[in-house]
Design a protein around this motif. Sequence first.
Motif, mmCIF file in Angstrom:
data_model
loop_
_atom_site.group_PDB
_atom_site.id
_atom_site.type_symbol
_atom_site.label_atom_id
_atom_site.label_comp_id
_atom_site.label_asym_id
_atom_site.label_seq_id
_atom_site.Cartn_x
_atom_site.Cartn_y
_atom_site.Cartn_z
ATOM 1 N N SER A 143 -27.323 14.187 10.711
ATOM 2 C CA SER A 143 -25.998 14.289 11.336
ATOM 3 C C SER A 143 -25.085 15.217 10.549
ATOM 4 O O SER A 143 -24.296 15.978 11.131
ATOM 5 N N GLY A 144 -25.199 15.181 9.215
ATOM 6 C CA GLY A 144 -24.379 16.069 8.394
ATOM 7 C C GLY A 144 -24.787 17.528 8.511
ATOM 8 O O GLY A 144 -23.941 18.413 8.625
ATOM 9 N N ILE A 196 -24.041 23.233 10.395
ATOM 10 C CA ILE A 196 -24.518 24.360 11.206
ATOM 11 C C ILE A 196 -23.456 24.771 12.222
ATOM 12 O O ILE A 196 -23.254 25.966 12.498
ATOM 13 N N ILE A 197 -22.740 23.785 12.783
ATOM 14 C CA ILE A 197 -21.699 24.074 13.779
ATOM 15 C C ILE A 197 -20.622 24.984 13.201
ATOM 16 O O ILE A 197 -20.061 25.822 13.918
ATOM 17 N N GLY A 201 -19.510 17.290 7.789
ATOM 18 C CA GLY A 201 -20.923 17.533 7.536
ATOM 19 C C GLY A 201 -21.348 17.248 6.106
ATOM 20 O O GLY A 201 -22.440 16.724 5.866
ATOM 21 N N SER A 202 -20.499 17.572 5.151
ATOM 22 C CA SER A 202 -20.865 17.408 3.742
ATOM 23 C C SER A 202 -20.965 15.934 3.351
ATOM 24 O O SER A 202 -21.867 15.532 2.610
ATOM 25 N N ALA A 203 -20.043 15.119 3.855
ATOM 26 C CA ALA A 203 -20.002 13.705 3.458
ATOM 27 C C ALA A 203 -21.280 12.946 3.803
ATOM 28 O O ALA A 203 -21.858 12.282 2.930
ATOM 29 N N PRO A 204 -21.794 13.011 5.046
ATOM 30 C CA PRO A 204 -23.020 12.247 5.339
ATOM 31 C C PRO A 204 -24.257 12.768 4.630
ATOM 32 O O PRO A 204 -25.192 11.999 4.378
ATOM 33 N N VAL A 205 -24.295 14.054 4.307
ATOM 34 C CA VAL A 205 -25.435 14.577 3.551
ATOM 35 C C VAL A 205 -25.481 13.915 2.176
ATOM 36 O O VAL A 205 -26.541 13.458 1.719
ATOM 37 N N LEU A 206 -24.331 13.835 1.507
ATOM 38 C CA LEU A 206 -24.273 13.189 0.201
ATOM 39 C C LEU A 206 -24.584 11.690 0.318
ATOM 40 O O LEU A 206 -25.319 11.120 -0.493
ATOM 41 N N GLY A 207 -24.030 11.060 1.357
ATOM 42 C CA GLY A 207 -24.291 9.638 1.560
ATOM 43 C C GLY A 207 -25.756 9.353 1.837
ATOM 44 O O GLY A 207 -26.312 8.370 1.352
ATOM 45 N N GLY A 208 -26.402 10.219 2.624
ATOM 46 C CA GLY A 208 -27.812 10.044 2.925
ATOM 47 C C GLY A 208 -28.683 10.164 1.689
ATOM 48 O O GLY A 208 -29.651 9.405 1.508
ATOM 49 N N LEU A 209 -28.343 11.093 0.807
ATOM 50 C CA LEU A 209 -29.100 11.262 -0.425
ATOM 51 C C LEU A 209 -28.957 10.045 -1.334
ATOM 52 O O LEU A 209 -29.905 9.638 -2.016
ATOM 53 N N LEU A 210 -27.779 9.432 -1.328
ATOM 54 C CA LEU A 210 -27.575 8.231 -2.142
ATOM 55 C C LEU A 210 -28.420 7.060 -1.647
ATOM 56 O O LEU A 210 -28.842 6.201 -2.431
ATOM 57 N N CYS A 211 -28.674 7.026 -0.337
ATOM 58 C CA CYS A 211 -29.454 5.915 0.232
ATOM 59 C C CYS A 211 -30.884 5.873 -0.301
ATOM 60 O O CYS A 211 -31.547 4.829 -0.221
ATOM 61 N N VAL A 212 -31.358 6.981 -0.850
ATOM 62 C CA VAL A 212 -32.707 7.015 -1.423
ATOM 63 C C VAL A 212 -32.816 6.039 -2.593
ATOM 64 O O VAL A 212 -33.901 5.546 -2.915
ATOM 65 N N LEU A 213 -31.683 5.729 -3.224
ATOM 66 C CA LEU A 213 -31.675 4.836 -4.377
ATOM 67 C C LEU A 213 -31.740 3.355 -3.994
ATOM 68 O O LEU A 213 -31.874 2.492 -4.861
#
Length: 548
Positions: A398-399, A404-405, A484-496
């Motif tokens: 989603s981010g 890209i938009i 866009g930037s916020a969910p990318v960072l949040g998604g990466l944190l979910c890996v933990l």
Amino acid sequence: MSGVGEILKAVGDFGRFQKCLVLLSVIPCLSVAFHQFCQLFMVPFVPHHCDTSWIRAVGPNLTEEEQLNLTLPRGTDGEFEQCSMYSPVDWDLQSIMAYGLNDTEKCINGWVYPSDQPPSLLTEFALVCDRKDLNDIAQAIYMVGLLLGSMIFGPLSDRIGRRPVILISVFLQGLFGLGIAFVPHFYVYMAFRCVVGASVSGITMTILALATEWIGVSSRPKAVLTSHCCFAIGQMILAGLSYGIRNWRLLEIAGSAPIFAFFLFIGVLPESARWLVTKGRIEEAKKVLQKAAAINKRSLPPELLEQLKPEKEVKSGSFLDIFQKKHLRKVTLIMSCAWFVNSFVYYGLSLNVTNFGLDIYLTQLAFGAVEIPARVGCIFILQRFGRRKTQAVLLVLSGLVCLIITGIPEDQPVATTVLATIGKFAASASFSTSYVYAAELFPTVVRQTGVGLCSMAARVAAILAPLVRLLGQHHRAIPMAIFGSAPVLGGLLCVLLPETRGTDLADGTGDGHPPAEVCENATSSSQNGEVKGKGGGQDNESTKTTHL
């Protein structure tokens, strides 16, 4: 729960009684979707310019074109300026035509709109030029109402019961929703919208709690999925309703009045048997359980009902437990972040429906339609790939779409809308994942506290989303870059986070290990015959959240 769990099994996990309860929630869910996004259609873009009727005093025979040429400056594109005018002078018409006017100022006598334009919030309350930011501020005020509602109606439902809170919330939504159609001032409109937002929180939270307290564990996903799909259908209905009704006051009436149909079924709406038992109202609980059993065509043995006892005081966790335990602290911070960015990108895309370049009604229809496969497909994705991967990938997707938009030219509305629809799909599926994942990560004793903190983070994001859109006046790409930037960072944190697929729900806060790890250890031990069957069934009956 002192016999309630066993009695509910005898009543039936998802019989006719529970199905009627889920169907009863359809009307409020459709209404919630309307109020969530109706303002987008009440503030359409309308050509406008300053009211320069002052010149009519010296040139009553001027044509409209001559009046505008004499009193309005033109921009670099050759069009008349919408927010500025030439300063009035006390010259005669011949002098004005001979020398022209040079000094400009902001509109001092209001604005003029096309006479064939139906009434809208923009035209009635002049949401243009210096006042255009009030549109996004009003959306933020509505989101503040959502936050206040979650803080007020949640504890209230625990105090006075689920049924009265639902009825109060439905009444407030209908009353203030209709009241909005008759407001004389925009600030009154914002105040009424705040109350409607609070009632929306009361409805969504309490109906979900009531349904999950009556429905068995295996069937709870059906109830949640039904409410989510009804919300998506409500968005689609909003597109058609707003297309056919362009007068904003009539649209508000058409979207608010149907909620009163809910009171036609007031006699069908039950109180939660679990809540009645916790309050020691055993006889009332017995009556509503017998009624549910009769509707489900089941029989309840009298000896089973006699086992019903008042709920004993159970030791529960506290807010401090969440932050004192290292693994719970990590889970809380990351999941709160995930809910925040998820809500941020969801509303960032939803509230930008007017800025993607295509017809707003078709775009809203697509945004509503795409949520249905997103919500349904989420169930199968979770079972196939697990919670952690699904949550992370959907947030990142989603981010990335939003980022890209920002690089798509303004003259490519089709590409922008297609990408936005993909982003809405990912954000919607991620939202459904968040509900399931958070409920499984937090142990029973602090589950509602933990999920409540995550929900509050989502509400704060919903408040900020319309305000971030204001940055678009500096550059059109800024809001979407932030979304866009916020969910990318949040998604990466979910890996933990730990994986919870296929694990039992944890009851206690553990001894320093994540709930998933504790359950995994228990699962591996059970394969060797070493596990004692403790707590699983009880927790499944006591939790008020969805478990897949």
